[in-house]
Motif scaffolding. Structure first.
Motif, PDB file in Angstrom:
ATOM      1  N   GLU A 153       0.878  -1.194   0.086  1.00 29.21           N
ATOM      2  CA  GLU A 153      -0.080   0.054  -0.104  1.00 29.21           C
ATOM      3  C   GLU A 153       0.675   1.314   0.014  1.00 29.21           C
ATOM      4  N   VAL A 165       0.458   4.127   1.193  1.00 25.60           N
ATOM      5  CA  VAL A 165       0.310   4.690   2.717  1.00 25.60           C
ATOM      6  C   VAL A 165       1.615   4.390   3.521  1.00 25.60           C
ATOM      7  N   ARG A 218       4.317   3.417  -9.116  1.00 19.51           N
ATOM      8  CA  ARG A 218       2.723   3.318  -8.663  1.00 19.51           C
ATOM      9  C   ARG A 218       2.245   2.304  -9.587  1.00 19.51           C
ATOM     10  N   GLY A 271      -6.238   2.449  -7.087  1.00 18.30           N
ATOM     11  CA  GLY A 271      -5.841   3.848  -7.036  1.00 18.30           C
ATOM     12  C   GLY A 271      -6.829   5.005  -7.184  1.00 18.30           C
ATOM     13  N   TYR A 272      -8.157   4.760  -7.666  1.00 21.92           N
ATOM     14  CA  TYR A 272      -9.068   5.820  -7.926  1.00 21.92           C
ATOM     15  C   TYR A 272      -9.592   6.992  -6.997  1.00 21.92           C
ATOM     16  N   ASP A 273      -8.861   6.543  -5.802  1.00 19.53           N
ATOM     17  CA  ASP A 273      -9.750   7.216  -4.527  1.00 19.53           C
ATOM     18  C   ASP A 273      -8.808   8.580  -4.316  1.00 19.53           C
ATOM     19  N   ILE A 274      -9.573   9.472  -3.814  1.00 16.55           N
ATOM     20  CA  ILE A 274      -8.852  10.985  -3.550  1.00 16.55           C
ATOM     21  C   ILE A 274      -7.548  10.934  -2.867  1.00 16.55           C
ATOM     22  N   GLY A 275      -7.816  10.459  -1.471  1.00 14.36           N
ATOM     23  CA  GLY A 275      -6.809  10.371  -0.483  1.00 14.36           C
ATOM     24  C   GLY A 275      -5.613   9.643  -0.783  1.00 14.36           C
ATOM     25  N   MET A 295      -5.758   6.103  -0.453  1.00 10.11           N
ATOM     26  CA  MET A 295      -5.615   4.954   0.324  1.00 10.11           C
ATOM     27  C   MET A 295      -5.682   3.700  -0.359  1.00 10.11           C
ATOM     28  N   LEU A 296      -6.272   3.645  -1.693  1.00 11.60           N
ATOM     29  CA  LEU A 296      -6.196   2.405  -2.386  1.00 11.60           C
ATOM     30  C   LEU A 296      -5.152   2.232  -3.605  1.00 11.60           C
ATOM     31  N   ASN A 345      -1.402  -6.486   8.583  1.00 13.60           N
ATOM     32  CA  ASN A 345      -2.408  -5.506   8.587  1.00 13.60           C
ATOM     33  C   ASN A 345      -2.640  -4.880   7.211  1.00 13.60           C
ATOM     34  N   PHE A 346      -1.543  -4.878   6.381  1.00 13.00           N
ATOM     35  CA  PHE A 346      -1.390  -4.188   5.233  1.00 13.00           C
ATOM     36  C   PHE A 346      -1.573  -5.256   4.026  1.00 13.00           C
ATOM     37  N   ALA A 347      -1.897  -4.896   2.941  1.00 14.07           N
ATOM     38  CA  ALA A 347      -2.122  -5.360   1.849  1.00 14.07           C
ATOM     39  C   ALA A 347      -0.619  -5.685   1.244  1.00 14.07           C
TER      40      ALA A 347
END
Lengths: 335, 105
Positions: free
Chosen positions: B14, B16, B37, B49-53, B55-56, B84-86
């Motif tokens: 991820e 993040v 990426r 990865g289409y989300d604003i922040g 997160m994905l 906990n993370f992918a």
């Protein structure tokens, strides 16, 4: 009753405004599985434009205003941010079938603030001709950061207790640094500083202010698309979160309104400023908060808090609570 | 042309936690990395990865280093994050032109 009637007429008004219309259009677009994608660079630039405008206006207002007037509202923001998370930790987090770390991550986001909801409420107050101190929206980091930190600390204490009471140590500084370095706050702070120490009035009037509405509507479209996608993740998540997404912002906003009213009495915060404070308290973080929480509370399920906040909370605040607190302000202050 | 056998460790995870993972690899002794990426679908569902922040969003981190260090990095990242993370981490044999990558230390 009067509040409800007033709220209803404001709500109908709000429905016809481009802001909410774009948000709903985004949701519809996403519901039909459209291939429309707004490139990341575009919406990041939209966020930049909105926060720069908020920051510049804030900075210019601080320059022209009395610094001491800001102190009490800023302290209130910190208290509200921490208070919302504590409230969530003794309500939402104690409900049956709720994982405590999921709940704390969610309340952290609901204590934090949404830049887009802030922009919407600024636009609404300005178009209604209701005065507010320009620095009030710029107070949002004072609520945002304490809320996220409180949630992360509480969750880590909880997790450490689960591991047979091992010693817990949460380093706060990296979280604060992370928040401040995030896109949203960096832009806001640059804006405030530039507004405060330079005279950006001409560029504000000719560029940032006129383009504000346009960029906000694009961001609303993206937020709508985003909300619908996150909504789908909520399948299988405890229904308490849905209740929280609608009830939380109302209660948090009322707390904000209460504190704002005290500031109104003590330091003369304007009615518009009180409404703005209520909306800041009501709103939840949808852009920069989720990644901070993801890194700070790794064990919490992102589908839960991201879905509850971005999927439901943001929409609830923009559609329901912006008009609600405007109506409440109108009745309390009589305009 | 002389080629030297060494290892490439690839971490897909991820976005993040990118900074944290880089920090760990640096602390373990890796002196460089490549990151890009990426998007895809795995155990944790689709992450495009289409989300604003962001997160994905996913990243792919590649580090070319000695076998010893590659294994150390892989173990550390796996243990610390992948509960906990992918994410996934794998090692590959590679041949590089520069000798420094296969001399340990």
């Amino acid at each position: 009753m009067e509040v409800l009637l007033e709220f209803f007429s404001r709500f109908v008004d709000q429905l016809q405004k481009p802001v909410l219309a774009f948000l709903l259009a985004g949701m519809v677009v996403s519901a039909f599985n459209s291939k429309l994608r707004i490139p990341e660079a575009i919406y990041q630039f939209c966020v930049f434009m909105l926060l720069m405008r908020i920051g510049l206006k804030g900075g210019m207002a601080i320059r022209d205003g009395n610094f001491l007037d800001m102190l009490l509202p800023a302290i209130f923001c910190v208290l509200i941010g921490i208070g919302i998370v504590l409230l969530g930790s003794v309500t939402l987090a104690r409900l049956p079938g709720i994982k405590k770390d999921d709940a704390l991550a969610t309340t952290g986001l609901f204590g934090a603030v949404s830049g887009s909801a802030l922009a919407v409420s600024m636009l609404t107050l300005e178009s209604e001709g209701i005065f507010f101190e320009g620095w009030v929206p710029a107070l949002y980091p004072f609520m945002d950061i304490p809320a996220l930190i409180t949630a992360i600390i509480l969750a880590n204490i909880h997790l450490a207790k689960q591991k047979s009471g091992s010693h817990v140590k949460v380093d706060i500084m990296p979280i604060i640094k992370d928040c401040l370095r995030g896109t949203a706050l960096t832009v806001l702070i640059i804006g405030v500083v530039l507004g405060l120490v330079t005279k950006p009035d001409s560029v504000y009037e000719s560029f940032f202010n006129p383009l504000f509405r346009g960029f906000l509507s694009i961001l609303m479209l993206v937020s709508g698309m985003e909300a619908y996608s996150r909504l789908r993740e909520l399948k299988g998540v405890a229904h308490w979160y849905i209740t929280y997404a609608f009830l939380g912002p109302l209660i948090h906003g009322l707390i904000g309104f209460g504190f704002g009213y005290i500031a109104h009495l003590l330091v003369g915060l304007s009615p518009g400023g009180v409404i703005m404070l209520a909306i800041i308290a009501s709103s939840n973080s949808d852009i920069s908060g989720p990644p901070t929480v993801r890194a700070g509370i790794p064990s919490a399920n992102p589908s839960v808090y991201h879905g509850t906040s971005t999927g439901l909370g943001t929409v609830a605040v923009i559609a329901l609570y912006v008009p609600f607190f405007l109506a409440l302000g109108g009745i309390v202050f009589g305009f | 042309m002389q080629l030297y056998k060494t290892k490439k460790v690839t971490i897909i995870t991820e976005a993040v936690i990118l900074d944290n993972v880089i920090k760990i690899t640096k602390e373990l002794g890796a002196d460089g990395y490549t990151v890009d990426r990426v998007a895809g679908k795995g155990e944790s569902g689709g992450r495009f990865g289409y989300d604003i922040g962001g997160m994905l969003s996913n990243v792919r981190i590649e580090i070319i280093t000695t076998e010893e260090l590659a294994k150390k990095i892989a173990t550390e990242v796996e243990d610390r994050y992948f509960t906990n993370f992918a994410g996934i981490v794998y090692l590959q044999n590679v041949e590089v032109c520069a000798k420094k990558f296969c001399v340990s230390g």
